[in-house]
Design a protein around this motif. Structure first.
Motif, mmCIF file in Angstrom:
data_model
loop_
_atom_site.group_PDB
_atom_site.id
_atom_site.type_symbol
_atom_site.label_atom_id
_atom_site.label_comp_id
_atom_site.label_asym_id
_atom_site.label_seq_id
_atom_site.Cartn_x
_atom_site.Cartn_y
_atom_site.Cartn_z
ATOM 1 N N LEU A 73 0.820 -1.207 0.000
ATOM 2 C CA LEU A 73 0.000 0.000 0.000
ATOM 3 C C LEU A 73 0.857 1.261 0.000
ATOM 4 O O LEU A 73 0.539 2.234 -0.705
ATOM 5 N N ASP A 74 1.947 1.259 0.757
ATOM 6 C CA ASP A 74 2.822 2.439 0.794
ATOM 7 C C ASP A 74 3.476 2.695 -0.562
ATOM 8 O O ASP A 74 3.548 3.838 -1.030
ATOM 9 N N VAL A 75 3.940 1.628 -1.197
ATOM 10 C CA VAL A 75 4.586 1.783 -2.503
ATOM 11 C C VAL A 75 3.563 2.204 -3.561
ATOM 12 O O VAL A 75 3.866 3.011 -4.449
ATOM 13 N N GLU A 76 2.338 1.676 -3.478
ATOM 14 C CA GLU A 76 1.306 2.063 -4.435
ATOM 15 C C GLU A 76 0.951 3.538 -4.296
ATOM 16 O O GLU A 76 0.709 4.226 -5.292
ATOM 17 N N LYS A 77 0.921 4.054 -3.066
ATOM 18 C CA LYS A 77 0.654 5.484 -2.868
ATOM 19 C C LYS A 77 1.779 6.329 -3.460
ATOM 20 O O LYS A 77 1.529 7.353 -4.103
ATOM 21 N N ALA A 78 3.015 5.902 -3.248
ATOM 22 C CA ALA A 78 4.148 6.628 -3.815
ATOM 23 C C ALA A 78 4.140 6.566 -5.339
ATOM 24 O O ALA A 78 4.451 7.562 -6.016
ATOM 25 N N ASN A 79 3.767 5.421 -5.899
ATOM 26 C CA ASN A 79 3.703 5.278 -7.347
ATOM 27 C C ASN A 79 2.601 6.154 -7.938
ATOM 28 O O ASN A 79 2.782 6.776 -8.994
ATOM 29 N N LEU A 80 1.450 6.218 -7.259
ATOM 30 C CA LEU A 80 0.359 7.065 -7.733
ATOM 31 C C LEU A 80 0.742 8.534 -7.686
ATOM 32 O O LEU A 80 0.441 9.303 -8.610
ATOM 33 N N SER A 81 1.409 8.940 -6.614
ATOM 34 C CA SER A 81 1.862 10.326 -6.513
ATOM 35 C C SER A 81 2.888 10.656 -7.593
ATOM 36 O O SER A 81 2.894 11.762 -8.153
ATOM 37 N N ARG B 164 3.084 9.260 -10.621
ATOM 38 C CA ARG B 164 2.428 9.321 -11.931
ATOM 39 C C ARG B 164 1.591 10.577 -12.097
ATOM 40 O O ARG B 164 1.328 11.002 -13.223
ATOM 41 N N LYS B 165 1.167 11.191 -11.008
ATOM 42 C CA LYS B 165 0.392 12.432 -11.109
ATOM 43 C C LYS B 165 1.253 13.627 -11.462
ATOM 44 O O LYS B 165 0.745 14.645 -11.926
ATOM 45 N N GLN B 166 2.548 13.517 -11.238
ATOM 46 C CA GLN B 166 3.449 14.620 -11.558
ATOM 47 C C GLN B 166 3.698 14.680 -13.068
ATOM 48 O O GLN B 166 3.834 13.655 -13.726
#
Length: 240
Positions: free
Chosen positions: A52-60, A62-64
């Motif tokens: 879950l932590d890595v998925e949140k970092a990955n989503l953040s 990709r938003k950049q």
């Protein structure tokens, strides 16, 4: 049919949809789902990971809109570590529970094998830290592991993904001379055989043509060179 002595050749690439920018994320998602399904079937506690932590970092990430090299390497390192942890936990469950492989479908077994190969390629490429390094049989899609990157050298898109095809045009009819998902040199694929009579000339029909093929033919040095590339726009002809 007319003009059977003239042949035009050109190479193209039939592109396929790939998931190369999200390859690690897709591999993590598939491997994590398989690991959770096996844990439920075996009545085991699901192994702890930082999914879950890595998925949140990955989503953040990709938003950049723009990413620095430091950000990219940092996220890639976290994705590789997470995928390695998931694969390691699955192998541990397999050693401790005999017959676990029977709980997997053929598609899941194939996905795990492809994800493992992809992880090893990405891990070695990341540790070498050479962006221009050539990876043999590089996997760019989990659903299509046979697709390879084809370097075309175009200004808009230098690399294409799909099957490379060498087409031959004779009297308005197009033939596929070679089709492969691996890169090949189309300049030597349609070379004349060893016992072909005559030498290879360009099809310009100009006595003063100064292209490389015509100069070599005029100098008489083309008799033993049967694998010369077709460099003239008019193609290549075999003199009658």
């Amino acid at each position: 049919m007319n003009d059977l002595d003239t042949m035009y050749t050109d190479a193209t690439c039939y592109e396929s949809e790939t998931t190369d920018p999200k390859l690690l994320s897709e591999g993590i998602e598939k491997a994590y789902v398989i690991m959770c399904a096996l844990s439920a079937k075996l009545n085991l506690h699901r192994p702890r990971t930082k999914y879950l932590d890595v998925e949140k970092a990955n989503l953040s990430y990709r938003k950049q809109r723009r990413h620095t090299q430091v950000q990219t390497r940092k996220l890639t390192r976290r994705l590789l570590n997470l995928l390695g942890k998931i694969l390691k936990e699955r192998r541990r469950m397999e050693r401790e529970n005999a017959g676990m492989e029977e709980l997997l479908t053929s598609r899941q077994k194939s996905d795990i094998e492809i994800i493992t190969r992809m992880y090893r390629q990405k891990k070695n490429h990341f540790e070498n830290d050479d962006p221009r390094e050539s990876v043999k049989d590089r996997i760019v899609s989990i659903s299509k592991p046979y697709v390879r990157p084809i370097v075309r050298g175009k200004e808009v898109k230098s690399v294409e993904f799909g099957a490379k095809c060498n087409n031959i045009l004779v009297d308005g009819l197009s033939f596929i001379e070679k089709l492969s998902f691996n890169a090949f040199n189309e300049g030597t694929s349609a070379a004349l055989p060893e016992d072909a009579p005559g030498a290879l000339r360009c099809g310009c029909e100009e006595s003063r043509c100064r292209c490389r093929l015509c100069r070599q033919h005029q100098q008489g040095i083309l008799q033993g060179e049967r694998d010369t590339e077709f460099v003239h726009e008019a193609g290549a002809v075999r003199p009658s």
